[in-house]
Design a protein around this motif. Structure first.
Motif, mmCIF file in Angstrom:
data_model
loop_
_atom_site.group_PDB
_atom_site.id
_atom_site.type_symbol
_atom_site.label_atom_id
_atom_site.label_comp_id
_atom_site.label_asym_id
_atom_site.label_seq_id
_atom_site.Cartn_x
_atom_site.Cartn_y
_atom_site.Cartn_z
ATOM 1 N N SER A 189 0.825 -1.205 0.000
ATOM 2 C CA SER A 189 0.000 0.000 0.000
ATOM 3 C C SER A 189 0.860 1.256 0.000
ATOM 4 N N ILE A 190 2.038 1.182 0.636
ATOM 5 C CA ILE A 190 2.951 2.327 0.607
ATOM 6 C C ILE A 190 3.414 2.593 -0.825
ATOM 7 N N LEU A 191 3.814 1.517 -1.509
ATOM 8 C CA LEU A 191 4.251 1.671 -2.899
ATOM 9 C C LEU A 191 3.104 2.142 -3.788
ATOM 10 N N MET A 192 1.907 1.553 -3.569
ATOM 11 C CA MET A 192 0.759 1.961 -4.363
ATOM 12 C C MET A 192 0.400 3.426 -4.111
ATOM 13 N N SER A 193 0.495 3.857 -2.857
ATOM 14 C CA SER A 193 0.166 5.249 -2.528
ATOM 15 C C SER A 193 1.146 6.206 -3.189
ATOM 16 N N MET A 194 2.438 5.826 -3.171
ATOM 17 C CA MET A 194 3.436 6.668 -3.826
ATOM 18 C C MET A 194 3.183 6.733 -5.333
ATOM 19 N N TRP A 195 2.876 5.573 -5.921
ATOM 20 C CA TRP A 195 2.624 5.538 -7.366
ATOM 21 C C TRP A 195 1.374 6.339 -7.726
ATOM 22 N N MET A 196 0.307 6.188 -6.923
ATOM 23 C CA MET A 196 -0.937 6.900 -7.217
ATOM 24 C C MET A 196 -0.786 8.404 -7.014
ATOM 25 N N SER A 197 -0.025 8.800 -5.985
ATOM 26 C CA SER A 197 0.172 10.236 -5.761
ATOM 27 C C SER A 197 0.926 10.866 -6.927
ATOM 28 N N ARG A 198 1.955 10.155 -7.419
ATOM 29 C CA ARG A 198 2.690 10.675 -8.568
ATOM 30 C C ARG A 198 1.830 10.670 -9.823
ATOM 31 N N LEU A 199 1.044 9.606 -9.989
ATOM 32 C CA LEU A 199 0.178 9.528 -11.165
ATOM 33 C C LEU A 199 -0.882 10.615 -11.126
ATOM 34 N N THR A 200 -1.419 10.903 -9.940
ATOM 35 C CA THR A 200 -2.440 11.940 -9.807
ATOM 36 C C THR A 200 -1.847 13.325 -10.004
ATOM 37 N N MET A 201 -0.626 13.505 -9.505
ATOM 38 C CA MET A 201 0.002 14.814 -9.619
ATOM 39 C C MET A 201 0.493 15.115 -11.032
ATOM 40 N N ARG A 202 0.689 14.075 -11.845
ATOM 41 C CA ARG A 202 1.250 14.299 -13.175
ATOM 42 C C ARG A 202 0.385 15.228 -14.024
ATOM 43 N N PRO A 203 -0.935 14.974 -14.166
ATOM 44 C CA PRO A 203 -1.727 15.932 -14.942
ATOM 45 C C PRO A 203 -1.865 17.291 -14.264
ATOM 46 N N ILE A 204 -1.837 17.280 -12.908
ATOM 47 C CA ILE A 204 -1.928 18.558 -12.195
ATOM 48 C C ILE A 204 -0.686 19.399 -12.482
ATOM 49 N N LEU A 205 0.494 18.754 -12.413
ATOM 50 C CA LEU A 205 1.734 19.473 -12.699
ATOM 51 C C LEU A 205 1.782 19.924 -14.153
ATOM 52 N N ARG A 206 1.281 19.044 -15.046
ATOM 53 C CA ARG A 206 1.262 19.425 -16.457
ATOM 54 C C ARG A 206 0.351 20.630 -16.680
ATOM 55 N N SER A 207 -0.837 20.583 -16.041
ATOM 56 C CA SER A 207 -1.765 21.709 -16.169
ATOM 57 C C SER A 207 -1.203 22.968 -15.525
ATOM 58 N N TRP A 208 -0.544 22.782 -14.366
ATOM 59 C CA TRP A 208 0.071 23.928 -13.692
ATOM 60 C C TRP A 208 1.156 24.549 -14.569
ATOM 61 N N GLY A 209 1.971 23.685 -15.191
ATOM 62 C CA GLY A 209 3.021 24.196 -16.062
ATOM 63 C C GLY A 209 2.458 24.942 -17.259
ATOM 64 N N ARG A 210 1.389 24.375 -17.855
ATOM 65 C CA ARG A 210 0.771 25.039 -19.005
ATOM 66 C C ARG A 210 0.146 26.361 -18.607
ATOM 67 N N GLN A 211 -0.478 26.374 -17.420
ATOM 68 C CA GLN A 211 -1.090 27.608 -16.959
ATOM 69 C C GLN A 211 -0.032 28.679 -16.688
ATOM 70 N N THR A 212 1.063 28.262 -16.034
ATOM 71 C CA THR A 212 2.141 29.212 -15.767
ATOM 72 C C THR A 212 2.733 29.754 -17.067
ATOM 73 N N GLU A 213 2.938 28.827 -18.028
ATOM 74 C CA GLU A 213 3.470 29.254 -19.323
ATOM 75 C C GLU A 213 2.498 30.178 -20.037
ATOM 76 N N PHE A 214 1.201 29.829 -19.946
ATOM 77 C CA PHE A 214 0.176 30.637 -20.603
ATOM 78 C C PHE A 214 0.136 32.048 -20.018
ATOM 79 N N VAL A 215 0.166 32.142 -18.680
ATOM 80 C CA VAL A 215 0.128 33.456 -18.026
ATOM 81 C C VAL A 215 1.358 34.271 -18.407
ATOM 82 N N GLY A 216 2.528 33.619 -18.391
ATOM 83 C CA GLY A 216 3.754 34.324 -18.757
ATOM 84 C C GLY A 216 3.726 34.818 -20.192
#
Length: 449
Positions: A189-216
């Motif tokens: 469950s520790i490994l699964m939680s780490m994998w799921m947190s990274r998997l969940t954060m991946r689109p968030i980070l991608r969207s955050w990066g696009r938003q930051t780039e868009f604003v800039g």
């Protein structure tokens, strides 16, 4: 700062997933343990109940029998006694004072069971007891009525006991295996939680990066025309006595930048509506050939004034459901893009083709073309193949992003490919009826009403 926020968010996702998995595993383990414990004692409890029924029923009724039948009856009674005294089942007979009355029948077991105390409050209840901190028994206390036909136990207390050491050993083994299994799954469950947190954060980070780039990028694009307009206006203020004709060039530059700023603001608002999904569409059946003729006609004169040729190829007469305002905007973007990057003397071609349940809108130019590496990002916001050239032509890198959004609203796709012998083709593939499924659902609801 953003990295710290992202790491904190990832840790929050990790702990929420980990706690969720842990609660699920613990709850599952408790449920399995309780069910196994109940199941493993079910047969023992059933044996005790059968013994109680047999004891309360008394011995078989005696009948007058012939001498030759006596041996047969004795055998049946022996069989009956065996049935109600199964292996590992022991019965202690107490009088009302708690004294053990069947010491002789217990034999060698008496030394082990002599410390058992009568507790009348447990009458009729199933209990588990430990004797001498070694032997485990399941017990059932019975009060035999005075009217019982077996006078040896009438009015006495019977403590029916079943040894459950094998069941306890099995329970201990099962508990050990279950704890090991839960430990393994807890680590998983520790490994699964780490994998799921990274998997969940991946689109968030991608969207955050696009938003930051868009604003800039948006800030940069807005700052440039505003700076030019401000400089030109400040220059005009330093020469209040000049005539308009003397500063016509500066005024023209400021006006051009104002128009560019207005276009950029409109594009940004369109993209904001696309992100928020607040735009209301108006799909209606449209004769595509007539609609395209009306849309392309004003651009033929503009192309001619630039020394270019805009050709509308013949289109078969067919109908498609579309939002005319949005498709008109799509045409403006594609034709304007083709005219900007086409040299003088070149030809820009617009055509539409019908296929099964779909139709294609194609705008082809004879310009500089687009490299394969740039095609992957050509529809990204603010992306420009040649920044300096786009600056001269007035592009801001938002038109093709809006075009892709319009096509997606029609549930279609848009792509760019080479135009032989040189140039590019923008191909938008659209369904003939993008709202077919939505319309049928509305019709079903209206029929129900």
């Amino acid at each position: 700062m953003s990295n710290k926020v992202n790491r904190a968010q990832q840790w929050r996702l990790f702990w929420s997933s980990f706690i969720g998995f842990t609660l699920i595993f613990v709850l599952l383990g408790i449920i399995v343990f309780v069910l196994f414990r109940r199941t493993i004692l079910t047969s023992t409890d059933q044996t005790l109940r059968v013994e109680r029924s047999a004891r309360l029923a008394g011995p078989p009724q005696q009948k007058t029998v012939q001498p030759f039948q006596k041996d047969k009856q004795d055998a049946q009674q022996a069989l009956h006694r065996t049935a109600i005294h199964p292996f590992m089942t022991t019965t202690i007979i107490f009088n009302t004072n708690g004294k053990i009355l069947n010491k002789m029948q217990l034999g060698s077991r008496y030394e082990t069971l002599k410390n058992v105390v009568l507790d009348t409050a447990q009458q009729g209840q199933l209990h588990s007891i430990i004797i001498n901190d070694k032997y485990n028994f399941r017990t059932l206390l019975v009060k035999v009525p005075q009217s019982n036909t077996d006078k040896s136990v009438a009015g006495k207390y019977l403590l029916i006991m079943e040894n459950i050491d094998p069941q306890k050993a099995a329970m201990h083994t099962f508990t050990k295996v279950m704890l090991i299994t839960m430990g393994v799954f807890w680590l998983l469950s520790i490994l699964m939680s780490m994998w799921m947190s990274r998997l969940t954060m991946r689109p968030i980070l991608r969207s955050w990066g696009r938003q930051t780039e868009f604003v800039g990028n948006a800030a940069h694009e807005l700052r440039t025309p505003l700076t030019i307009i401000q400089n030109k206006l400040e220059l005009l203020l330093t020469k209040p006595n000049d005539k308009i004709i003397d500063q016509a060039e500066n005024i023209a530059i400021a006006s051009s930048e104002s128009q560019r700023l207005q276009k950029l603001t409109q594009d940004l608002l369109a993209l904001a509506r696309s992100d928020s999904n607040t735009l209301q569409t108006n799909f209606e059946p449209t004769h595509v050939a007539q609609f395209l003729d009306r849309t392309v006609e004003p651009y033929t004169e503009i192309a001619a004034s630039q020394g270019k040729k805009l050709v509308m190829e013949p289109v078969a007469d067919f109908k498609a459901t579309l939002d005319q305002n949005l498709i008109h905007q799509l045409m403006n973007i594609l034709i304007d893009n083709a005219m900007k990057y086409s040299p003088k003397g070149s030809t820009i071609t617009v055509t539409a083709k019908l296929s099964t349940r779909k139709w294609q809108l194609i705008v082809a130019d004879q310009g500089i073309g687009i490299q394969a590496a740039d095609r992957k990002r050509i529809f990204d916001r603010f992306y420009r193949v040649d920044t300096s050239r786009s600056r001269k032509t007035g592009g801001n890198g938002l038109g093709l992003s809006i075009a892709q959004w319009i096509v997606s609203l029609h549930h279609g796709t848009i792509a760019v490919r080479d135009n032989q012998p040189h140039g590019s083709q923008f191909v938008a593939t659209l369904p003939l009826n993008p709202e077919n499924g939505l319309t049928s659902r509305y019709e079903k609801k209206s029929k129900k009403k």
